[in-house]
Design an enzyme around this catalytic site. Structure first.
Site, short mmCIF file in Angstrom:
data_model
loop_
_atom_site.label_atom_id
_atom_site.label_comp_id
_atom_site.label_asym_id
_atom_site.label_seq_id
_atom_site.Cartn_x
_atom_site.Cartn_y
_atom_site.Cartn_z
N ASN A 24 0.87 -1.17 0.00
CA ASN A 24 0.00 0.00 0.00
C ASN A 24 0.91 1.23 0.00
O ASN A 24 1.51 1.56 1.02
CB ASN A 24 -0.88 -0.04 1.27
CG ASN A 24 -1.69 1.23 1.45
OD1 ASN A 24 -1.78 2.06 0.53
ND2 ASN A 24 -2.29 1.39 2.62
N LYS A 73 0.04 4.24 -0.34
CA LYS A 73 -0.65 5.45 0.17
C LYS A 73 -0.44 6.60 -0.82
O LYS A 73 -0.38 6.35 -2.02
CB LYS A 73 -0.17 5.77 1.58
CG LYS A 73 -0.28 4.55 2.49
CD LYS A 73 -0.03 4.83 3.94
CE LYS A 73 -0.18 3.53 4.72
NZ LYS A 73 -0.02 3.72 6.16
N HIS A 92 -9.39 1.26 5.21
CA HIS A 92 -8.11 1.55 5.88
C HIS A 92 -8.34 2.58 6.99
O HIS A 92 -9.17 3.49 6.84
CB HIS A 92 -7.09 2.07 4.87
CG HIS A 92 -5.71 2.11 5.43
ND1 HIS A 92 -5.30 3.10 6.28
CD2 HIS A 92 -4.66 1.26 5.29
CE1 HIS A 92 -4.04 2.87 6.64
NE2 HIS A 92 -3.63 1.75 6.05
N GLU A 96 -6.76 5.08 7.86
CA GLU A 96 -6.57 6.46 7.42
C GLU A 96 -7.83 6.99 6.72
O GLU A 96 -8.17 8.17 6.84
CB GLU A 96 -5.32 6.58 6.53
CG GLU A 96 -4.06 6.45 7.37
CD GLU A 96 -2.84 5.93 6.61
OE1 GLU A 96 -2.86 5.90 5.37
OE2 GLU A 96 -1.87 5.52 7.29
N GLU A 148 -4.98 -4.58 10.99
CA GLU A 148 -4.00 -3.50 11.12
C GLU A 148 -4.29 -2.69 12.39
O GLU A 148 -5.09 -1.74 12.34
CB GLU A 148 -4.09 -2.57 9.91
CG GLU A 148 -3.79 -3.24 8.59
CD GLU A 148 -3.21 -2.25 7.60
OE1 GLU A 148 -2.11 -2.50 7.10
OE2 GLU A 148 -3.83 -1.21 7.34
N GLY A 150 2.90 2.55 10.83
CA GLY A 150 3.94 3.58 10.71
C GLY A 150 4.66 3.93 12.00
O GLY A 150 5.39 4.91 12.04
N SER A 195 3.73 -1.71 10.43
CA SER A 195 5.18 -1.74 10.67
C SER A 195 5.84 -3.07 10.28
O SER A 195 6.80 -3.49 10.92
CB SER A 195 5.49 -1.39 12.13
OG SER A 195 5.10 -0.05 12.40
P1 PGA Z 1 3.05 0.60 7.60
O1 PGA Z 1 1.57 0.82 7.02
O2 PGA Z 1 3.57 -0.69 7.03
O3 PGA Z 1 3.81 1.79 7.11
O4 PGA Z 1 2.95 0.55 9.07
C1 PGA Z 1 0.70 -0.27 6.86
C2 PGA Z 1 -0.62 0.22 6.35
O5 PGA Z 1 -1.08 1.29 6.77
O6 PGA Z 1 -1.27 -0.46 5.54
#
Ligand code: PGA
Length: 244
Positions: free
Chosen positions: A5, A7, A89, A91, A157, A163, A201
């Site tokens: 992903n 983003k 997601h 976000e 997640e 992140g 992460s």
């Molecule tokens: P990350 O994001 O691997 O940077 O933690 C995962 C995600 O939000 O799908």
């Protein structure tokens, strides 16, 4: 199944170097690998990577077409042979105020058309209060009484792991994945036990510890997927671990 992903990251130049790095690093494998670049780059990504075993997908979709400025519909994804769509997601839930009703409409319009990867996860506060399973169960209500496509996939997640460099313990992830499979199996109309990916992460350093767990069917990778070499390493690790 390993999904990237990106983003709202990347550009044309980055895509060229990503493809070269991924190709150099990735071993031969039959793992389902998908990359969701920003949708404006989706077609170019697919063309540039057509010689690789990677499916192009998108990070979100709208559930209708017509007068919906800025939206991209499921029909458009089908038209462009899009391989999968992420929905829900955290976000999207937090920044764009998406709620379960909207995410359910998206799921219904994608179901049986495009492989759907539904993201769910609890916040740090909810985790601290021991509410993780309740929160996940609420988020999973949208599958109730739906006859789910055989490829329907959930990505667990934890919001606090995205992140942040923090992750739950692999054995805790395993237990949650089993729980998610059970909830979806008992509530979906066709009793589907979905694939469950872990996201939050994931790197080439910790991936193996997750993939060793029985109910971890893969990963949804954000930051570490922006580097073609690192992402290929994660695919290689998955392939080796799950092959055994
Ligand atoms: P990350 O994001 O691997 O940077 O933690 C995962 C995600 O939000 O799908």
């Amino acid at each position: 199944m390993i999904i990237a992903n990106w983003k709202c990251n990347g550009n044309k130049e980055m895509m060229f170097s990503w493809t070269a790095d991924y190709e150099r690093e990735c071993d031969d494998n039959d793992t389902f690998v998908g990359v969701a670049p920003p949708s404006i780059y989706f077609k170019q990504f697919c063309i540039e990577n057509s010689f690789l075993n990677i499916l192009g997908g998108v990070q979100d979709v709208d559930y209708l077409d017509g007068s919906r400025t800025g939206a991209i519909s499921v029909d458009m994804l089908t038209d462009l042979d899009c391989g999968f769509s992420i929905i829900g997601h955290s976000e999207r839930r937090q920044i764009f105020n998406e709620n379960n009703n909207l995410i359910k409409e998206k799921l219904k319009s994608l179901n049986n058309e495009i492989i759907t990867i539904l993201c769910i996860g609890e916040t740090k506060e909810e985790n601290d209060k021991g509410l993780t399973k309740d929160v996940l169960k609420d988020q999973l209500e949208i599958v109730n009484e739906l006859s789910l496509d055989a490829e329907f996939t959930v990505a667990y997640e934890p919001v606090w792991a995205i992140g942040s460099g923090l992750t739950p313990e692999p054995k805790d992830i395993n237990e949650i994945h089993k729980y998610i499979k059970d909830v979806v199996q008992s509530n979906s109309a066709n009793n589907l036990s979905p694939k469950v990916l872990y996201g939050g992460s994931v790197t080439d350093k910790n991936a193996e510890s997750f993939f060793n767990e029985e109910f971890v069917d893969g990963a949804l990778v954000g930051g570490a997927s922006l580097d073609g070499t690192t992402f290929a390493k994660i695919v290689n690790i998955f392939n080796k671990t799950k092959e055994l």
